[in-house]
Design a protein around this motif. Structure first.
Motif, short mmCIF file in Angstrom:
data_model
loop_
_atom_site.label_atom_id
_atom_site.label_comp_id
_atom_site.label_asym_id
_atom_site.label_seq_id
_atom_site.Cartn_x
_atom_site.Cartn_y
_atom_site.Cartn_z
N MET A 219 -13.83 -34.11 119.45
CA MET A 219 -13.04 -35.30 119.13
C MET A 219 -11.61 -34.96 118.73
SD MET A 219 -14.81 -37.96 119.71
CE MET A 219 -13.76 -39.17 118.96
N ALA A 220 -11.35 -33.67 118.47
CA ALA A 220 -10.03 -33.29 117.95
C ALA A 220 -8.89 -33.69 118.87
CB ALA A 220 -9.99 -31.80 117.68
N PHE A 221 -9.11 -33.73 120.17
CA PHE A 221 -8.03 -34.02 121.11
C PHE A 221 -7.95 -35.50 121.49
CE2 PHE A 221 -9.30 -29.61 121.59
CZ PHE A 221 -8.10 -28.98 121.37
N HIS A 222 -8.97 -36.27 121.11
CA HIS A 222 -8.94 -37.72 121.34
C HIS A 222 -8.07 -38.38 120.27
CE1 HIS A 222 -11.95 -37.67 124.47
NE2 HIS A 222 -12.75 -36.93 123.71
N ALA A 223 -7.67 -39.60 120.51
CA ALA A 223 -6.77 -40.30 119.58
C ALA A 223 -7.34 -40.38 118.17
CB ALA A 223 -6.47 -41.70 120.11
N GLU A 224 -8.67 -40.53 118.04
CA GLU A 224 -9.29 -40.66 116.72
C GLU A 224 -9.22 -39.37 115.93
OE1 GLU A 224 -12.19 -42.69 119.67
OE2 GLU A 224 -10.64 -41.15 119.69
N LYS B 277 -18.15 -39.33 119.88
CA LYS B 277 -18.08 -38.66 121.19
C LYS B 277 -19.12 -39.26 122.13
CE LYS B 277 -16.38 -35.38 123.81
NZ LYS B 277 -14.97 -35.11 123.97
N GLU B 278 -20.32 -39.47 121.65
CA GLU B 278 -21.36 -40.08 122.48
C GLU B 278 -20.93 -41.46 122.96
OE1 GLU B 278 -26.03 -41.48 122.44
OE2 GLU B 278 -25.28 -40.26 120.77
N CYS B 279 -20.32 -42.23 122.10
CA CYS B 279 -19.82 -43.56 122.47
C CYS B 279 -18.78 -43.44 123.59
CB CYS B 279 -19.23 -44.25 121.25
SG CYS B 279 -18.62 -45.92 121.56
N ARG B 280 -17.84 -42.51 123.45
CA ARG B 280 -16.84 -42.30 124.49
C ARG B 280 -17.49 -41.91 125.82
NH1 ARG B 280 -11.67 -41.53 124.52
NH2 ARG B 280 -10.43 -42.06 122.72
N ARG C 59 -15.18 -42.81 128.76
CA ARG C 59 -13.86 -42.49 128.23
C ARG C 59 -13.77 -41.04 127.78
NH1 ARG C 59 -12.19 -45.09 123.66
NH2 ARG C 59 -14.30 -45.25 122.89
N ALA C 60 -14.62 -40.18 128.34
CA ALA C 60 -14.59 -38.75 128.05
C ALA C 60 -15.00 -38.01 129.32
CB ALA C 60 -15.54 -38.41 126.90
N LEU D 295 -6.63 -37.88 126.04
CA LEU D 295 -6.52 -36.68 125.20
C LEU D 295 -5.07 -36.52 124.73
CD1 LEU D 295 -8.68 -34.38 127.47
CD2 LEU D 295 -9.38 -35.40 125.29
N PRO D 296 -4.60 -37.43 123.86
CA PRO D 296 -3.19 -37.39 123.46
C PRO D 296 -2.86 -36.31 122.43
CG PRO D 296 -4.29 -39.15 122.31
CD PRO D 296 -5.30 -38.57 123.28
N ARG D 297 -3.86 -35.80 121.73
CA ARG D 297 -3.60 -34.83 120.66
C ARG D 297 -3.76 -33.41 121.20
NH1 ARG D 297 -4.82 -37.01 115.33
NH2 ARG D 297 -5.65 -34.97 114.85
#
Length: 156
Positions: free
Chosen positions: A1-6, A21-24, A29-30, A53-55
């Motif tokens: 999840m570190a690279f996703h917006a959340e 992550k499972e939801c994405r 969306r992953a 992956l904005p982060r």
């Protein structure tokens, strides 16, 4: 999840990160290329469009030399301890590039570490190595830090 917006954040538990992550994944969306040894997943490569992956790490250095965002980012690898140094990350990268091509291709960017001439623990090479990316046709675009580079390739 570190690279996703959340992101992962200090207030999130591992269970919360897994759930997000499972939801994405369920929502499409992953993206990841998984590597199996029989029924066992032994590694993967996370990739996605830049808005997915904005982060990224080394963000300040990255933004300082940025001329245009890529279409795709490859942000991290995982290889099970018992499968390291056996080509799993390379197989995952190949799978990611094939999937990116299937999804329309474009400019692909990643941020691997240059380990030539020095020792680096495989357990900390979450972005892969520059040499592996170069074997897959990527070119160094610019340096992000002492050992990290932006590498790019156009996939058609």
């Amino acid at each position: 999840m570190a690279f996703h917006a959340e992101g992962v954040g200090r207030t999130k538990t591992p269970a919360q990160n897994r759930s997000e992550k499972e939801c994405r994944v369920r929502e499409g969306r992953a993206h990841a290329a998984l590597v199996y040894d029989g029924p066992h997943c032994v590694g993967w490569c996370q990739f996605g469009p830049t808005d997915e992956l904005p982060r990224i790490k080394h963000r300040r250095a990255y933004l300082d030399g940025l001329s245009a965002l890529p279409d795709w980012r490859i942000t991290c690898f995982f290889v099970h301890r018992g499968y390291r140094h056996r080509g799993v990350a390379s197989a995952a990268l190949d799978g990611a590039l094939q999937e990116i091509a299937r999804l329309g291709g474009g400019t692909v960017e990643s941020y691997p570490e240059d380990v030539d001439g020095r020792s680096a623990s495989a357990s900390f090479l979450h972005n892969g190595t520059v040499a592996m990316f170069e074997r897959h046709g990527f070119a160094r675009t610019r340096r992000l830090g002492k050992h990290h580079w932006v590498v790019t390739r156009v996939v058609t």
